[in-house]
Structure formats: C-alpha cells, structure tokens
Design an enzyme around this catalytic site. Structure first.
Site, PDB file in Angstrom:
ATOM      1  N   TYR A  98      -2.855   3.236  10.248  1.00  0.00           N
ATOM      2  CA  TYR A  98      -1.994   2.152  10.708  1.00  0.00           C
ATOM      3  C   TYR A  98      -0.941   2.656  11.688  1.00  0.00           C
ATOM      4  CZ  TYR A  98      -4.067  -1.150   7.462  1.00  0.00           C
ATOM      5  OH  TYR A  98      -4.956  -1.978   6.818  1.00  0.00           O
ATOM      6  N   GLU A 140      -5.144  -2.443  -0.042  1.00  0.00           N
ATOM      7  CA  GLU A 140      -6.238  -1.470   0.045  1.00  0.00           C
ATOM      8  C   GLU A 140      -6.079  -0.347  -0.976  1.00  0.00           C
ATOM      9  OE1 GLU A 140      -6.025  -0.651   4.251  1.00  0.00           O
ATOM     10  OE2 GLU A 140      -6.386  -2.781   4.637  1.00  0.00           O
TER      11      GLU A 140
END
Length: 398
Positions: A98, A140
């Site tokens: 990310y 996640e």
C-alpha cells in the site's frame, strides 16, 4: 471518518479528481510497472491491464470511497471493501504494498492535476487514501488469520485427479493436495486463485470459483476459456485448456470470497449466467445436505443448452430440493430444452417470496439487469449480493 478540515476540501475537489481519475489511474499503473515490472508479470492480470478494465476498477473504487466519506460520513462501504479485501488476500497482497501504491498514485495525481494539488488538497486526499488503505489492511489481516496463513497468504501444490470437458469452452478440474493432506473446508460460493507459469516465464494469477460439493475431500474448479474478441484471449484459461492434464500440479491459494450463503431459513434467489453458474453449484450442493427444505428460486441464462456448464448437475440438484424451482433462459433454446424460455433472463417475471436474499453471478449486463429488476420489485439493496469475475467495474453505482 474523514476529518473536519479535510471534508470540505475533498467535497470541493471531488468533481475535479473524478473527472481526471481515469487519466490518473492510467498514469499510476504506468509509473508502478516502470518501477516494479515484476508486478505486471506475476501479480496483475495482463489482460485486464491491456483492455483498461483494471484502471476503471481502481478509479471506481477510489471515487466511490471518497464520495461516501463526504456524503455519508457515518457509514462505510463494507460490501465494496470486503470484495476488494478478499480479492487482495487471494492474490497475496501485503500491507507494505500500500505504501508503494501511495507513492505512485500521488505522483500520478500531481502529474495530471499540476498546480491544483495544493498542500491542503494533497493532505486531504492523502487522508482519503489511508482511510481506505488501512481499512483494507485490517480486513486482509483478518482474512489471512482466518485462513491460517501469514500475511501474503500461501500457495500449495494441488494435483489434478480428474479432468472433464463440460462444454466446448469449459473444463472442470478436480484437485487434491499433492502432499496428501485434506483439501480443507470452504464456504459455498468462495473461489481460489490459481497461479500458472506461461511460456514467457510470467506467473499469472486468476480466480476460479470452487464449483463442487463443499463436503467433498477434493476441490473442483471449472475454467471457461476466454476467446479473443472484444479483448485479448485469456492467457491462463487457454493454457489450462491446452496443457492441464490429470496428474499435473497447480499452484493454488486458500479459499476466499464473500459471496457466501447466510445462515437462517429465509428464502433465497440464486441467479447466474454463463460460467457464473459455478459458485451457485457449490451453494446447491451445500443446501442439498445442510438445508434441503429452504425456499429457493434458481435462475440461469446462457446462449444455448450446450453452452450451459454443468447443466445436468444443476438440474439434478434443484430437483432434489422440495422447495426449489429452476427457471432457464437460452438465447437459442433449440429442441433439447423445452422447459426453457427464449431470450434474456427476466427476474421481473419470477414469483419471489417476501424477504428473499439474492445472489448474482454472471456478466455485468446480466447482473445490472437482474439487480435493477429486483430493486424495482422492492428487494432492498442490502439483500442483493454479487460476484464479479474480473475487476469490479460498477462499484460506483452502489
């Protein structure tokens, strides 16, 4: 929740960013793959990059999330986030990626919008990004924990023990772990990722629904070959059709996916088109054992009866359930399916009970049409669930 100082900035600049989001995402992927070419080779779907669908999906998710933050600050698009998180977990996305996405996405924003990106605007959109990213990272992490794997998931070798040609373009592969361990449980409706090495050395990943009985010691996937047409020919599906044989090994992920049956005894609608029948088959297998009297409406649409993958299996399963009804539509029914209607599926014509929960899987036009029919009939949006094979291109319409 977006901060008080960022909310008016995002609201004011959302039209500007929204108008340029396609150009921004295109620039983002260009930058990302120049920096990390292995991501295009081994992680991202090259077909979806070539036809632009992945760019549209990223643009839609960012725009939808930002719009929600300013218009509905008290809520969060959990359905959208859950779908993305399950897909990321099946690919093995890690939290550190990310930061990489942030680096190249905000560089692309600067490239496209130039001087419009003041420090105040940059800070506000940075907050939007990290609100979404941190929500996904948390989801996640929980998915990895629930699957019993470390962050990034785990791949295991599975042997093809059976191969069946179910239509001219679809093949089913029955899999068992190469190490002799049990395949493991999955929730009806879930999918796995399959990582396949291609002739140029790339290891491309695709998702396939588990189409067999969740109670079986083996897993089954059904692969429809993607023919060249509006987009490029499917690299992985073609490879599996041409090369995968009994005794071969495939690299397979743990099961993921949030299109799963709810507990309870409420009525259900399972609506599918084409290869979208596959997650519905595992649901039917589960209901036949665990809840055979649950009220159930099943609808399926296909081009012809011969193109209907696992047609006999679906009909047999529905007929074994006393409170289930099957409705079929074929564009070209022919003489082999006298019970089917001709043309496109029409959910508006179904006799549906109050309180129905709907599950849709198929092409985007099919799901849009069925979802629209259900909403017009008064089925609440939260009771309509769907699975998309590929990037989710209609998130912004939720």
């Amino acid at each position: 929740m977006l901060s008080e100082q960022s909310t008016p900035v995002v609201r004011a600049t959302l039209p500007l960013v929204g108008a340029a989001i396609g150009e921004i995402t295109e620039g983002f992927y260009t930058r990302l793959f120049q920096d990390r070419p292995e991501l295009l080779r081994d992680l991202f779907n090259r077909g979806n990059q070539a036809n632009g669908e992945q760019q549209k999906a990223l643009a839609g998710s960012i725009a939808a999330f930002a719009g929600m933050l300013v218009e509905r600050p008290e809520s969060r698009p959990d359905a959208m986030l859950a779908r993305i998180a399950h897909k990321h977990a099946s690919l093995g996305i890690t939290s550190d990626q990310y930061k990489l996405v942030h680096q190249h996405l905000f560089a692309a924003i600067g490239d496209v919008l130039g001087s419009a990106v003041t420090p105040e605007v940059a800070a506000a959109w940075d907050e939007v990004y990290w609100l979404m990213a941190n929500a996904l990272i948390a989801l996640e992490a929980r998915l990895y924990q629930d699957s019993g794997t470390a962050e990034g998931g785990a791949w295991r070798e599975m042997e093809i023990v059976e191969r069946h040609e179910v239509t001219s373009d679809a093949v089913s592969l029955v899999l068992r772990p190469a190490d002799g361990a049990p395949a493991g449980a999955f929730r009806p409706g879930q999918y796995v990722s399959v990582r396949t090495e291609l002739p140029d050395g790339a290891r491309q990943i695709r998702q396939y629904s588990l189409s067999g009985d969740p109670g079986s010691p083996h897993w089954r996937i059904t692969v429809k070959r993607v023919r060249a047409g509006a987009g490029p020919e499917g690299e992985v599906s073609s490879r599996l059709h041409e090369q995968a044989r009994t005794g071969d090994l495939l690299s397979v992920s743990a099961p993921f996916g949030d299109l799963v049956l709810p507990e309870g005894d409420g009525p259900l609608l399972l609506a599918s088109a084409g290869i979208g029948v596959t997650p519905m088959l595992s649901m039917l297998h589960h209901l036949a054992v665990a809840d055979p009297t649950r009220p159930l409406t099943v609808m399926h649409a296909d081009r012809t009866p011969a193109d209907h993958a696992h047609r006999d299996e679906q009909r047999r399963l529905v007929s074994s359930l006393p409170n289930a009804r099957l409705h079929l539509w074929y564009e070209e029914p022919g003489d082999s399916a006298p019970e089917a209607l001709s043309g496109l599926a029409d959910a508006a014509a179904l006799d549906l009970p109050d309180g129905v929960t709907a599950y849709l899987c198929g092409s985007l036009p099919f799901m849009r049409a069925v979802r629209g029919d259900l909403l017009r009939r008064g089925v609440p949006a939260h009771a309509v669930h769907y699975e998309v094979f590929g990037p989710d291109l209609w998130l912004g319409n939720e």
